[in-house]
Motif scaffolding. Sequence first.
Motif: not given
Length: 352
Positions: A4-33
Amino acid sequence: MNLQFLWYIPNQVEPGHRGDDTVENHNSLETLTEHARTLEAHGWGGALIGTGWGRPDTFTAATALAARTSTFQPLIAIRPGYWHPANFASAAATLDHLSGGRVLVNIVSGKDNLAAYGDSEGDQADRYARTKEFMRIVRKLWTEEDVTYKGEHFSVTGSTVTPRIVVRGERTHPRLYFGGASEAAERVAATEADVQLFWGEPLDGVRARIERLRSLGEELGREHPPLEFGLRITTLVRDTTEQAWADAEAKVAEMAKGNGWRGPNWSAAVGQRRLLDLAARGEVLDDNLYTAPGRYGAGGAGTTWLVGSAEDVARSLRKYQALGVTHFVLSDTPYLPEIKRQGDRLLPLLRG
């Protein structure tokens, strides 16, 4: 052996989880989808969705993503302190029914902001005793009808969950993943979990823990199918070994400036302390297990990284597989591009 190979989806209020560069709408339904659909398109089975007070609700996020995908399996992290077992068993059975059997569950018992959500877990022994009852009742509600169970922490009387979990081959209910490295946690895993998740320890540490958990299961009279094992780790993959190490060292250099990723309970858990102690053994362990991130603020799955080309990292992951690890929860940032890179370059080597 099914992998089984899974990834990780960061559902965070604040952007930049572990250095992620997605800031705008980072936890919107569109981004997570977009993350979930990209995972489907690039060979991943699904993704872990983390939990913690102050995050968007994990079960709600998982439900929304399941509705917008067709094969994506959410590994839903939940806490017994947030849920009572019958409430959770019913919610998960409903989502499993609506998604066609795609639900996976990660039971979390580590510390959190208890006062904020009105919990009083007590000491470690009480916390894991409660977790054991929670897992036992949930499994019974998924596989039996008219359940009566009276425990010290939870009770149900004449309880039947509907809709019923549909048996699909050997799958009689959603798998229960579980973490924890303390003695209390391991006793729960050995008897109640379906999959024990390890963080990125060296091979000798994982080997010893697998042997101990298997022995514990026999000693304590495990009643379920054999315990399976998983690895949750950061994998930094680049075109060449040299480029991977250059990028890894550059990331750690930024963390050393004070941009670490520690959470409020980052060093409280036994498993986390085990990872932090690895730096004393060396900056690189085994072939390419990088311990420096933990020294400069990384926690959890970001404390140690497997670094290298796709071939290097696949070789290391296959060594964990040889020990008995069959579930892999990988990630690196920025999350979205790495879903594609590692899905296209790393996964074929692991499945080949």
